[in-house]
Design an enzyme around this catalytic site. Structure first.
Site, mmCIF file in Angstrom:
data_model
loop_
_atom_site.group_PDB
_atom_site.id
_atom_site.type_symbol
_atom_site.label_atom_id
_atom_site.label_comp_id
_atom_site.label_asym_id
_atom_site.label_seq_id
_atom_site.Cartn_x
_atom_site.Cartn_y
_atom_site.Cartn_z
ATOM 1 N N THR A 165 0.851 -1.184 0.000
ATOM 2 C CA THR A 165 0.000 0.000 0.000
ATOM 3 C C THR A 165 0.889 1.236 0.000
ATOM 4 O OG1 THR A 165 -1.576 -1.122 1.405
ATOM 5 C CG2 THR A 165 -1.509 1.262 1.636
ATOM 6 N N THR A 216 1.407 -0.651 6.599
ATOM 7 C CA THR A 216 1.315 -1.387 5.345
ATOM 8 C C THR A 216 1.550 -2.865 5.661
ATOM 9 O OG1 THR A 216 3.665 -1.157 4.889
ATOM 10 C CG2 THR A 216 2.236 0.570 4.037
ATOM 11 N N GLY A 219 -3.020 -6.262 6.377
ATOM 12 C CA GLY A 219 -4.023 -5.413 7.019
ATOM 13 C C GLY A 219 -4.859 -6.154 8.039
HETATM 14 N N1 ASP Z 1 -2.257 -3.197 4.047
HETATM 15 C C1 ASP Z 1 -2.779 -3.553 2.753
HETATM 16 C C2 ASP Z 1 -4.017 -4.370 2.904
HETATM 17 O O1 ASP Z 1 -4.091 -5.189 3.828
HETATM 18 C C3 ASP Z 1 -1.835 -4.292 1.864
HETATM 19 C C4 ASP Z 1 -0.408 -3.855 1.793
HETATM 20 O O2 ASP Z 1 -0.011 -2.878 2.393
HETATM 21 O O3 ASP Z 1 0.379 -4.528 1.094
HETATM 22 O O4 ASP Z 1 -4.887 -4.257 2.079
#
Ligand code: ASP
Length: 326
Positions: A165, A216, A219
């Site tokens: 993210t 990030t 999640g």
């Molecule tokens: N945190 C994000 C999610 O769970 C994914 C990521 O950061 O790679 O959607």
């Protein structure tokens, strides 16, 4: 001051830094920077070019938070629009709500004239098609999409596990602190799955009085631990930004079962101090920072803390969810 994720934030941090140096507000500067990341098709986890869900559709999550008013705006599982961060910003500006999801988010985006566009780029379409042909049985393909998806989801692969993210947390010249996030979430996710990015308090939180935090990675972990709100609350209760992030890492050690992998926790305080820890992270987990007086943003390594015996999968490995303890 501004802190952003790893590679993903790189496309936007220079613009955000420039706007902050010129006296722009943290919320405007963050939105402008994230829009550039969303537009960058090479970033395969944010906006156009992101990975699709099990149905082969790109679903986007995004949020903003103004730490001075504690107003937020967020959208989840939004399809067909290029800049979810700006739609999240307009939720904050125009609605008496904080979070819109799915069809309602799409409706609002159309109503405000947000820019629509195709999000599924050829690399993602090909990868999804390959998965569909290799992992979905002939019988399921005949009935597609009216098939049970729970097992498909559990076996699914995120082709760029370990990538992120985009998160931006920053403070402007008037000391206002804000946060912003944007993501396509996990590739091959169950349709409608929301990650932490649109969940204020999990994937981000900002309070001008005490600081900001954004996460990030997996999640599911930051939702369960309420990480972003916890870090800011720990600072309110008197911890330093470093102590607050370590305490949030301790919270994560209590998570049993479910999806466990890497989470990177980014935090700042109002005095311009910061801390970034990659829980179960890898040496390549870096972040970008720009502070007043710096000519250009610099990249720094996150501190890595392992909290599980079999920590995060290698970023190049195609790891199955079931190997992660599901
Ligand atoms: N945190 C994000 C999610 O769970 C994914 C990521 O950061 O790679 O959607």
């Amino acid at each position: 001051m501004i802190i952003v994720t790893n590679n993903e934030g790189h496309a936007g941090i220079a613009t955000t830094a420039k706007l902050l140096a010129q006296g722009g507000t943290s919320l405007d500067a963050i939105e402008a920077g994230i829009r550039l990341v969303e537009a960058d098709e090479n970033v395969r986890t944010v906006g156009r070019g992101g990975w699709p869900n099990l149905l082969g559709e790109v679903e986007l999550d995004a949020s903003v938070m103004d730490g001075t008013t504690l107003r937020t705006g967020a959208v989840g599982a939004l399809k067909g629009f290029l800049h979810p961060v700006s739609i999240a910003r307009q939720v904050l500006e125009k609605l008496p709500h904080e979070l819109l999801a799915g069809e309602g988010a799409r409706r609002f985006a159309a109503e405000i004239g947000a820019e629509a566009g195709d999000l599924l780029m050829p690399h993602a379409r090909t990868a999804w098609q390959r998965w569909f042909e290799n992992e979905v049985t002939e019988g399921e393909r005949e009935r597609w999409p009216e098939v049970p998806m729970t097992d498909l989801c559990r076996r699914a692969i995120d082709p760029e596990i370990g990538r992120d993210t985009t998160i931006f947390i920053g403070q402007d010249k008037d000391d206002n602190i804000a946060a912003g996030t944007s993501t396509s979430g996990w590739g091959w996710k169950y349709p409608g799955r929301l990650g932490d990015s649109p969940i204020i308090g999990a994937g981000s939180y900002a309070d001008t009085r005490y600081g900001a935090c954004a996460c990030t990675g997996v999640g599911e972990m930051s939702i369960r631990a309420g990480t972003a709100r916890a870090v800011v609350l720990y600072m309110k209760m008197g911890m330093t930004v470093e102590e607050a992030v370590y305490e949030a890492v301790t919270d994560m050690r209590a998570l049993k079962g479910g999806l466990i992998g890497r989470v990177t926790i980014h935090a700042i305080d109002p005095a311009g101090r910061h801390k970034v820890v990659a829980v179960n992270g890898l040496p390549e987990n870096h972040y970008w920072i720009w502070q007043d007086g710096m000519e250009a943003p610099v990249s720094c390594p996150a501190e890595i803390i392992a909290i599980s015996e079999d920590p995060t999968p290698k970023p190049t490995a195609h790891r199955r969810y079931e190997q992660m303890g599901l």
